[in-house]
Write a protein that holds these residues in place. Sequence first.
Motif, mmCIF file in Angstrom:
data_model
loop_
_atom_site.group_PDB
_atom_site.id
_atom_site.type_symbol
_atom_site.label_atom_id
_atom_site.label_comp_id
_atom_site.label_asym_id
_atom_site.label_seq_id
_atom_site.Cartn_x
_atom_site.Cartn_y
_atom_site.Cartn_z
ATOM 1 N N TYR A 22 32.738 20.128 15.745
ATOM 2 C CA TYR A 22 33.777 20.829 16.049
ATOM 3 C C TYR A 22 34.843 20.143 16.314
ATOM 4 C CZ TYR A 22 29.863 23.947 16.771
ATOM 5 O OH TYR A 22 28.631 24.872 16.658
ATOM 6 N N GLY A 23 36.024 20.657 16.334
ATOM 7 C CA GLY A 23 37.324 20.125 16.815
ATOM 8 C C GLY A 23 38.338 20.795 15.822
ATOM 9 N N PRO A 24 39.339 20.153 15.943
ATOM 10 C CA PRO A 24 40.552 20.659 14.950
ATOM 11 C C PRO A 24 40.424 20.245 13.642
ATOM 12 C CG PRO A 24 41.199 18.550 16.285
ATOM 13 C CD PRO A 24 39.922 19.102 16.856
ATOM 14 N N PRO A 25 40.888 21.000 12.671
ATOM 15 C CA PRO A 25 40.574 20.869 11.465
ATOM 16 C C PRO A 25 41.584 19.712 10.812
ATOM 17 C CG PRO A 25 42.172 22.734 11.678
ATOM 18 C CD PRO A 25 41.732 22.238 12.886
ATOM 19 N N GLN A 26 40.772 18.833 10.021
ATOM 20 C CA GLN A 26 41.517 17.580 9.577
ATOM 21 C C GLN A 26 42.133 17.743 8.331
ATOM 22 O OE1 GLN A 26 41.412 14.685 11.345
ATOM 23 N NE2 GLN A 26 40.362 16.167 13.142
ATOM 24 N N PRO A 27 43.026 16.977 7.912
ATOM 25 C CA PRO A 27 43.817 17.325 6.712
ATOM 26 C C PRO A 27 42.842 17.182 5.511
ATOM 27 C CG PRO A 27 45.081 15.988 7.995
ATOM 28 C CD PRO A 27 43.745 16.212 8.738
ATOM 29 N N GLY A 28 41.748 16.586 5.604
ATOM 30 C CA GLY A 28 40.818 16.245 4.362
ATOM 31 C C GLY A 28 39.837 17.267 4.446
ATOM 32 N N ASP A 76 45.849 24.252 10.445
ATOM 33 C CA ASP A 76 44.776 25.041 10.148
ATOM 34 C C ASP A 76 45.117 25.943 9.262
ATOM 35 O OD1 ASP A 76 42.636 26.910 10.628
ATOM 36 O OD2 ASP A 76 43.630 27.957 12.453
ATOM 37 N N TYR A 77 44.951 25.604 7.773
ATOM 38 C CA TYR A 77 45.301 26.164 6.638
ATOM 39 C C TYR A 77 44.668 27.413 6.445
ATOM 40 C CZ TYR A 77 47.412 21.346 6.210
ATOM 41 O OH TYR A 77 48.176 20.180 6.568
ATOM 42 N N ALA A 78 43.290 27.203 6.582
ATOM 43 C CA ALA A 78 42.620 28.391 6.511
ATOM 44 C C ALA A 78 42.863 29.538 7.397
ATOM 45 C CB ALA A 78 41.015 28.200 6.726
#
Length: 126
Positions: A22-28, A76-78
């Motif tokens: 869990y955690g913030p989304p990573q660029p990759g 958070d691209y999604a």
Amino acid sequence: MSYGPPSGPQNPGGYGPPSGGYGPPQPGGYPGGGAPAEQPKNWLWANILGIFGCTVIGIIGLIFALQVGSKWTIGDYAGAEDAASKAKIFGIISLIAFILQVVFWVIYIIFVVILAASSTATYSTY
């Protein structure tokens, strides 16, 4: 009497740590290997016009439209794409309501002008 871990096979009976974490989304972490090329459209103009057609739906769409940029900025691209799709739906609905309201008022005003013009006296004082 021992207070250490139990002897024998270790089976705690739980689920264990979550896969993926869990955690913030990573660029990759975005499907496709990285960040998308550009920020999705936020449909801000449609939602602003839609406030005048259907206020509640226009404000809800405006909230989603304003979330697109901030979600994109934090990575958070999604979430940004989800907010953009919801803003598009609410923007189109409220924009249609705005257009229908404008058409209604134009027809109403034309009808009132024609009715007022036809009900005036057509006599002369000469």
